[in-house]
Design a protein around this motif. Structure first.
Motif, PDB file in Angstrom:
ATOM      1  N   ARG A 102      90.647  20.893  61.527  1.00 44.65           N
ATOM      2  CA  ARG A 102      91.079  20.094  62.668  1.00 44.65           C
ATOM      3  C   ARG A 102      92.153  19.091  62.279  1.00 44.65           C
ATOM      4  O   ARG A 102      92.431  18.889  61.098  1.00 44.65           O
ATOM      5  N   GLU A 103      92.723  18.470  63.293  1.00 46.18           N
ATOM      6  CA  GLU A 103      93.817  17.518  63.073  1.00 46.18           C
ATOM      7  C   GLU A 103      93.288  16.156  62.644  1.00 46.18           C
ATOM      8  O   GLU A 103      93.974  15.410  61.971  1.00 46.18           O
ATOM      9  N   PHE A 104      92.042  15.819  63.087  1.00 42.11           N
ATOM     10  CA  PHE A 104      91.526  14.490  62.753  1.00 42.11           C
ATOM     11  C   PHE A 104      90.039  14.531  62.425  1.00 42.11           C
ATOM     12  O   PHE A 104      89.263  14.966  63.251  1.00 42.11           O
ATOM     13  N   PRO A 105      89.601  14.124  61.243  1.00 38.97           N
ATOM     14  CA  PRO A 105      90.454  13.816  60.114  1.00 38.97           C
ATOM     15  C   PRO A 105      91.149  15.089  59.642  1.00 38.97           C
ATOM     16  O   PRO A 105      90.504  16.153  59.617  1.00 38.97           O
ATOM     17  N   TYR A 106      92.387  14.952  59.262  1.00 35.48           N
ATOM     18  CA  TYR A 106      93.204  16.133  58.988  1.00 35.48           C
ATOM     19  C   TYR A 106      92.553  17.027  57.940  1.00 35.48           C
ATOM     20  O   TYR A 106      92.150  16.567  56.876  1.00 35.48           O
ATOM     21  N   GLY A 107      92.425  18.308  58.270  1.00 32.43           N
ATOM     22  CA  GLY A 107      91.955  19.285  57.287  1.00 32.43           C
ATOM     23  C   GLY A 107      90.451  19.487  57.240  1.00 32.43           C
ATOM     24  O   GLY A 107      89.968  20.307  56.460  1.00 32.43           O
ATOM     25  N   THR A 145     103.914  29.066  50.366  1.00 37.62           N
ATOM     26  CA  THR A 145     104.616  28.745  49.119  1.00 37.62           C
ATOM     27  C   THR A 145     103.893  27.598  48.422  1.00 37.62           C
ATOM     28  O   THR A 145     103.050  26.916  49.016  1.00 37.62           O
ATOM     29  N   VAL A 146     104.296  27.375  47.169  1.00 28.79           N
ATOM     30  CA  VAL A 146     103.697  26.298  46.380  1.00 28.79           C
ATOM     31  C   VAL A 146     103.855  24.967  47.124  1.00 28.79           C
ATOM     32  O   VAL A 146     102.890  24.223  47.331  1.00 28.79           O
ATOM     33  N   VAL A 147     105.081  24.671  47.549  1.00 26.56           N
ATOM     34  CA  VAL A 147     105.319  23.352  48.129  1.00 26.56           C
ATOM     35  C   VAL A 147     104.663  23.212  49.508  1.00 26.56           C
ATOM     36  O   VAL A 147     104.261  22.108  49.900  1.00 26.56           O
ATOM     37  N   HIS A 148     104.482  24.325  50.229  1.00 25.54           N
ATOM     38  CA  HIS A 148     103.777  24.213  51.519  1.00 25.54           C
ATOM     39  C   HIS A 148     102.288  23.965  51.284  1.00 25.54           C
ATOM     40  O   HIS A 148     101.656  23.218  52.038  1.00 25.54           O
ATOM     41  N   ALA A 149     101.729  24.569  50.236  1.00 24.23           N
ATOM     42  CA  ALA A 149     100.330  24.272  49.886  1.00 24.23           C
ATOM     43  C   ALA A 149     100.210  22.796  49.496  1.00 24.23           C
ATOM     44  O   ALA A 149      99.258  22.107  49.869  1.00 24.23           O
ATOM     45  N   MET A 150     101.209  22.297  48.775  1.00 19.78           N
ATOM     46  CA  MET A 150     101.181  20.876  48.362  1.00 19.78           C
ATOM     47  C   MET A 150     101.294  19.950  49.573  1.00 19.78           C
ATOM     48  O   MET A 150     100.602  18.944  49.669  1.00 19.78           O
ATOM     49  N   ARG A 151     102.200  20.310  50.496  1.00 20.24           N
ATOM     50  CA  ARG A 151     102.380  19.467  51.684  1.00 20.24           C
ATOM     51  C   ARG A 151     101.071  19.362  52.459  1.00 20.24           C
ATOM     52  O   ARG A 151     100.639  18.267  52.841  1.00 20.24           O
ATOM     53  N   ASP A 152     100.454  20.515  52.671  1.00 15.93           N
ATOM     54  CA  ASP A 152      99.208  20.533  53.423  1.00 15.93           C
ATOM     55  C   ASP A 152      98.147  19.693  52.700  1.00 15.93           C
ATOM     56  O   ASP A 152      97.446  18.883  53.308  1.00 15.93           O
ATOM     57  N   ALA A 153      98.075  19.884  51.377  1.00 17.40           N
ATOM     58  CA  ALA A 153      97.058  19.171  50.595  1.00 17.40           C
ATOM     59  C   ALA A 153      97.277  17.657  50.642  1.00 17.40           C
ATOM     60  O   ALA A 153      96.312  16.885  50.660  1.00 17.40           O
ATOM     61  N   LYS A 154      98.522  17.236  50.692  1.00 12.59           N
ATOM     62  CA  LYS A 154      98.782  15.783  50.745  1.00 12.59           C
ATOM     63  C   LYS A 154      98.215  15.196  52.048  1.00 12.59           C
ATOM     64  O   LYS A 154      97.626  14.127  52.058  1.00 12.59           O
ATOM     65  N   LEU A 155      98.390  15.962  53.135  1.00  5.53           N
ATOM     66  CA  LEU A 155      97.853  15.489  54.415  1.00  5.53           C
ATOM     67  C   LEU A 155      96.324  15.510  54.384  1.00  5.53           C
ATOM     68  O   LEU A 155      95.660  14.596  54.885  1.00  5.53           O
ATOM     69  N   VAL A 156      95.766  16.560  53.781  1.00  7.99           N
ATOM     70  CA  VAL A 156      94.294  16.648  53.721  1.00  7.99           C
ATOM     71  C   VAL A 156      93.747  15.504  52.847  1.00  7.99           C
ATOM     72  O   VAL A 156      92.698  14.928  53.160  1.00  7.99           O
ATOM     73  N   GLU A 177      94.842  12.551  52.647  1.00  8.99           N
ATOM     74  CA  GLU A 177      94.748  11.366  53.520  1.00  8.99           C
ATOM     75  C   GLU A 177      93.547  11.497  54.452  1.00  8.99           C
ATOM     76  O   GLU A 177      92.814  10.530  54.690  1.00  8.99           O
ATOM     77  N   GLY A 178      93.331  12.716  54.969  1.00  8.99           N
ATOM     78  CA  GLY A 178      92.178  12.951  55.865  1.00  8.99           C
ATOM     79  C   GLY A 178      90.866  12.684  55.145  1.00  8.99           C
ATOM     80  O   GLY A 178      89.952  12.038  55.692  1.00  8.99           O
ATOM     81  N   ILE A 179      90.752  13.150  53.909  1.00  6.26           N
ATOM     82  CA  ILE A 179      89.510  12.954  53.134  1.00  6.26           C
ATOM     83  C   ILE A 179      89.288  11.456  52.872  1.00  6.26           C
ATOM     84  O   ILE A 179      88.167  10.944  53.040  1.00  6.26           O
ATOM     85  N   ALA A 180      90.361  10.758  52.498  1.00  9.45           N
ATOM     86  CA  ALA A 180      90.224   9.317  52.207  1.00  9.45           C
ATOM     87  C   ALA A 180      89.735   8.579  53.449  1.00  9.45           C
ATOM     88  O   ALA A 180      88.810   7.754  53.391  1.00  9.45           O
ATOM     89  N   ARG A 181      90.340   8.898  54.606  1.00  4.26           N
ATOM     90  CA  ARG A 181      89.934   8.235  55.858  1.00  4.26           C
ATOM     91  C   ARG A 181      88.474   8.543  56.183  1.00  4.26           C
ATOM     92  O   ARG A 181      87.713   7.675  56.577  1.00  4.26           O
ATOM     93  N   TYR A 182      88.103   9.815  56.009  1.00  8.18           N
ATOM     94  CA  TYR A 182      86.739  10.243  56.339  1.00  8.18           C
ATOM     95  C   TYR A 182      85.721   9.495  55.461  1.00  8.18           C
ATOM     96  O   TYR A 182      84.748   8.921  55.960  1.00  8.18           O
ATOM     97  N   ILE A 183      85.974   9.480  54.150  1.00  8.67           N
ATOM     98  CA  ILE A 183      84.994   8.838  53.242  1.00  8.67           C
ATOM     99  C   ILE A 183      84.928   7.337  53.512  1.00  8.67           C
ATOM    100  O   ILE A 183      83.834   6.749  53.591  1.00  8.67           O
ATOM    101  N   ASP A 184      86.077   6.705  53.702  1.00 11.37           N
ATOM    102  CA  ASP A 184      86.080   5.264  53.994  1.00 11.37           C
ATOM    103  C   ASP A 184      85.275   4.985  55.266  1.00 11.37           C
ATOM    104  O   ASP A 184      84.481   4.042  55.322  1.00 11.37           O
ATOM    105  N   ALA A 185      85.466   5.830  56.295  1.00  7.51           N
ATOM    106  CA  ALA A 185      84.781   5.605  57.577  1.00  7.51           C
ATOM    107  C   ALA A 185      83.277   5.792  57.420  1.00  7.51           C
ATOM    108  O   ALA A 185      82.474   4.972  57.906  1.00  7.51           O
ATOM    109  N   VAL A 186      82.862   6.854  56.703  1.00  5.35           N
ATOM    110  CA  VAL A 186      81.423   7.106  56.517  1.00  5.35           C
ATOM    111  C   VAL A 186      80.794   5.941  55.747  1.00  5.35           C
ATOM    112  O   VAL A 186      79.715   5.438  56.111  1.00  5.35           O
ATOM    113  N   LYS A 187      81.476   5.456  54.734  1.00  4.23           N
ATOM    114  CA  LYS A 187      80.913   4.364  53.918  1.00  4.23           C
ATOM    115  C   LYS A 187      80.830   3.074  54.746  1.00  4.23           C
ATOM    116  O   LYS A 187      79.865   2.317  54.639  1.00  4.23           O
ATOM    117  N   LEU A 188      81.828   2.866  55.594  1.00  8.10           N
ATOM    118  CA  LEU A 188      81.811   1.670  56.443  1.00  8.10           C
ATOM    119  C   LEU A 188      80.629   1.736  57.415  1.00  8.10           C
ATOM    120  O   LEU A 188      79.874   0.771  57.577  1.00  8.10           O
TER     121      LEU A 188
END
Ligand SMILES: Cc1cc2nc3c(=O)[nH]c(=O)nc-3n(C[C@H](O)[C@H](O)[C@H](O)COP(=O)(O)OP(=O)(O)OC[C@H]3O[C@@H](n4cnc5c(N)ncnc54)[C@H](O)[C@@H]3O)c2cc1C
Ligand code: SF4
Length: 427
Positions: free
Chosen positions: A374-379, A398-409, A411-422
């Motif tokens: 899903r888009e939110f949290p991304y990935g 491609t390598v760089v498209h996998a990297m681009r996607d992973a960079k967004l994910v 951020e999604g993981i960081a937001r998700y974990i921060d929210a759950v801990k809060l």
């Protein structure tokens, strides 16, 4: 190791116009700050150039070698409109190689106090997630089924395009951020997602790629003289990495056919030439303008003696003794032909394996096996806390498209974990 000497690299960097609205940056899928690091390089500040690259990319020595620069940053550079674009790929590779050889930059190990993440798979997606989250204060463990990390970088792309030494040193830099890598662990077989959560991870990332190669529904395709490009490249890469001594599937003098015209097909064809095949012919059912391979890869293959037959479909495989073929039957633009061949290599695409999703519950995939996110949290997948990215969600890219996607994910993981801990802290 780089193509440029120090003075050549600086001179090339000094050609950059430092455009106010840099088209090169727009052309880069991970929005690398290209004019900024080229500016530092032009002044001879190599360490600063590396630091700027590190803020966007975990794999510059890899990207500098295997990204399709002609379709991305270099293809967008304004200087390319009337003359020669800046050779951004070669410069990126120079900066990364120089930094490593001179031991210039040392990133401090970040404190890990924001949570724990398990990453399944260590290709460009998994490595990017691990690098980004580690820098953001998460403890990251990677679980990789192969004996060495790197995914397609290690076992797909051949040594002559991407030396394994370069892959190893990029991975070392990520390990130096405090990331732990567990190899020879297949998630879905050795342990499943539920058991990973039971180990205390706050989130799990699947960067498992598309490891299930496709075949063709034609008579004779199961003959041992027919094999997958990914298996062939893996075997040759294992040998280069000093991890296997198995006899390569292509032998000197073999007449080899390769079906497909993407990255894997080009790599398989050019590797077969290097193994001493007497003839290598790429058979593609479409025309040259529809091939997925980069034009430069095609040109290199032609220069090395690979032949191409367009609008060609294999309709039947006829085997000979043991693991040799006798010939294949072809349909070339509506005309029937017979082609004597010893080996036929298939490079007709791949799809995700089902091990992980079938060994647990709640992770939905689409009709072709790609993880639904899903888009939110991304990935995030349909199961809370399980994320996915790279080829396993995007289809082979491609390598760089996998990297681009992973960079967004990441951020999604960081937001998700921060929210759950809060939420947990105010319960
Ligand atoms: C032969 C070939 C050549 C290519 N050349 C280029 C190129 O020149 N330039 C370019 O940009 N792109 C190229 N590509 C495409 C590019 O490599 C991929 O798009 C990219 O690697 C995808 O990254 P990923 O991390 O999603 O998956 P992968 O690189 O496939 O990594 C997935 C990882 O997950 C591991 N894994 C899978 N399942 C499990 C499990 N159950 N448990 C534990 N580990 C698991 C795998 O072993 C692997 O290490 C090429 C691809 C191929 C096949
Ligand atoms: S577009 Fe070309 S000239 Fe302009 S900043 Fe980017 S690399 Fe330099």
């Amino acid at each position: 190791m780089s193509d440029y000497t120090l003075s050549e690299a600086v001179r090339e960097a000094q050609r950059c116009l430092h455009c106010k609205m840099p088209a090169c940056r727009k052309g880069c899928p991970i929005a690398n700050d290209i004019p900024d690091w080229i500016g530092e390089l032009a002044k001879g500040n190599f360490g600063n150039a590396m630091k700027i690259i590190n803020t966007r990319s975990n794999l510059p020595a890899v990207c500098g070698r295997v990204c399709g620069h002609e379709r991305q940053c270099e293809g967008s550079c304004v200087l390319g409109k009337k003359g020669e674009a800046i050779h951004i790929g070669k410069l990126e590779r120079f900066v990364a190689d120089f930094d490593w050889e001179a031991g210039l930059s040392h990133e401090a190990i970040p404190e890990k106090n924001r949570g724990h993440v398990a990453v399944i798979g260590s290709g460009p997606a998994g490595l990017t997630i691990a690098g980004d989250l580690s820098r953001e204060g998460f403890a990251v463990d990677i679980y990789e089924m192969e004996q060495e990390p790197g995914g397609v970088l290690m076992f797909g792309i051949p040594e002559y395009r991407l030396p394994k030494e370069v892959v190893r040193r990029e991975i070392k830099k990520i390990e130096n951020l405090g990331v732990n890598i567990h190899t020879n662990v297949t998630v879905g077989t050795d342990l499943n997602v539920d058991q990973l959560f039971a180990r205390g991870y706050d989130a799990i990332f699947m960067g498992t790629g598309t490891g299930r190669p496709k075949s063709l529904p034609i008579e004779g395709i199961d003959h041992p003289g027919v094999f997958q490009a990914t298996d062939f490249l893996r075997q040759v890469n294992l040998e280069h990495a000093g991890l296997s001594e198995e006899e390569p599937a292509v032998r000197p003098g073999d007449r080899v056919g390769v079906v497909g015209c993407g990255n894997s097909a080009m790599d398989a064809a050019r590797t077969a030439v290097r193994m001493g095949a007497s003839e290598v012919t790429v058979l593609y059912h479409r025309t040259i303008d529809r091939m997925a391979a980069l034009r430069s890869e095609y040109d290199d293959a032609v220069a090395e003696g690979v032949r191409f037959i367009w609008k060609a479909s294999v309709t039947k495989v006829i085997g000979a003794e043991g693991d040799r073929l006798d010939h294949v039957e072809l349909d070339v633009d509506g005309e029937k032909r017979v082609m004597p061949l010893d080996r036929l290599i298939l490079a007709v695409g791949s799809a995700p394996a089902t091990r992980i999703v079938s060994s647990t519950t709640g992770i939905e995939v689409d009709e072709k096996g790609y993880v639904v996110t899903r888009e939110f949290p991304y990935g995030m997948s349909t199961r809370s806390g399980v994320f996915a990215g790279g080829d396993v969600t995007n289809r082979p890219a491609t390598v760089v498209h996998a990297m681009r996607d992973a960079k967004l994910v990441a951020e999604g993981i960081a937001r998700y974990i921060d929210a759950v801990k809060l939420m947990d802290s105010i319960k």
